[in-house]
Motif scaffolding. Structure first.
Motif, short mmCIF file in Angstrom:
data_model
loop_
_atom_site.label_atom_id
_atom_site.label_comp_id
_atom_site.label_asym_id
_atom_site.label_seq_id
_atom_site.Cartn_x
_atom_site.Cartn_y
_atom_site.Cartn_z
N THR A 146 -10.37 33.17 -11.24
CA THR A 146 -11.61 33.90 -11.91
C THR A 146 -11.45 33.87 -13.58
O THR A 146 -12.17 33.69 -14.05
N TYR A 150 -13.58 32.21 -16.46
CA TYR A 150 -14.38 32.84 -17.29
C TYR A 150 -14.14 32.22 -18.74
O TYR A 150 -14.79 32.03 -19.70
N ASP A 153 -15.82 28.71 -19.07
CA ASP A 153 -17.25 28.85 -19.21
C ASP A 153 -17.55 29.39 -20.65
O ASP A 153 -18.57 29.20 -21.05
N ARG A 154 -16.77 30.12 -21.46
CA ARG A 154 -16.73 30.58 -22.65
C ARG A 154 -16.13 29.80 -23.80
O ARG A 154 -16.30 30.20 -25.03
#
Length: 173
Positions: A146, A150, A153-154
């Motif tokens: 996870t 995260y 994605d950023r």
């Protein structure tokens, strides 16, 4: 130099606890060094009372496991595949000194992800090594996955800060 003993001598490339040598003096050091093919390193022996694996993603601690060996008196408690048991440490029980040293070590590595093997002696934390391809399974595997998603994605590289920043709690997931 005699006051530097005991030391741990290891090959630069190793797996788990293979080829770990405990040397009480120069004679034992020389004998162990002769058994190692290639480069090696020596480190001060520290009698640990805890061994912890800290998973760090983008500079933030996302999970911690503690090793429980069959015998804490052993020099090496074995690798992840060795004897003993790794148990999750609840977030509320994380040793923050261990998290701080792991995060500082991580920042020095230049990595985006790592499983940092730490040892503790009387609440003082020491970084042993950073594993770049650790086994990831169970609950903490989900935490790591996870956090990696995260961060990707950023395109999160906000953890790249000057080492020694006092606000290390921002690095904790």
């Amino acid at each position: 130099l005699e006051d530097m003993y005991p030391v741990i001598l290891r090959p630069m490339q190793h797996y788990g606890s293979q080829d770990l040598h405990f040397c009480k003096d120069k004679a034992e050091f020389d004998k162990a060094r002769d058994k190692i093919a290639g480069d090696y390193y020596a480190s001060t022996y520290i009698k640990k009372d805890r061994e912890i694996r800290v998973f760090v993603v983008s500079g933030r601690v996302v999970a911690m496991l503690e090793k429980f060996p069959p015998d804490k008196k052993l020099i090496s408690w074995g690798g992840v595949d060795g004897e003993g048991e790794w148990l999750y440490i609840k977030w509320s029980q994380w040793p923050l000194e261990c998290a701080r040293v792991a995060c500082e070590s991580f920042v020095h590595s230049g990595l985006d992800f790592g499983a940092i093997d730490m040892m503790m002696e009387k609440n003082k934390a020491y970084c042993l090594e950073i594993n770049t391809a650790p086994d990831i399974w169970g609950y903490y595997g989900g935490c790591v996955g996870t956090a990696l998603k995260y961060a990707m994605d950023r395109n999160d590289r906000s953890y790249i800060l000057p080492v020694g920043a006092n606000d290390f709690k921002r690095y904790i997931h």
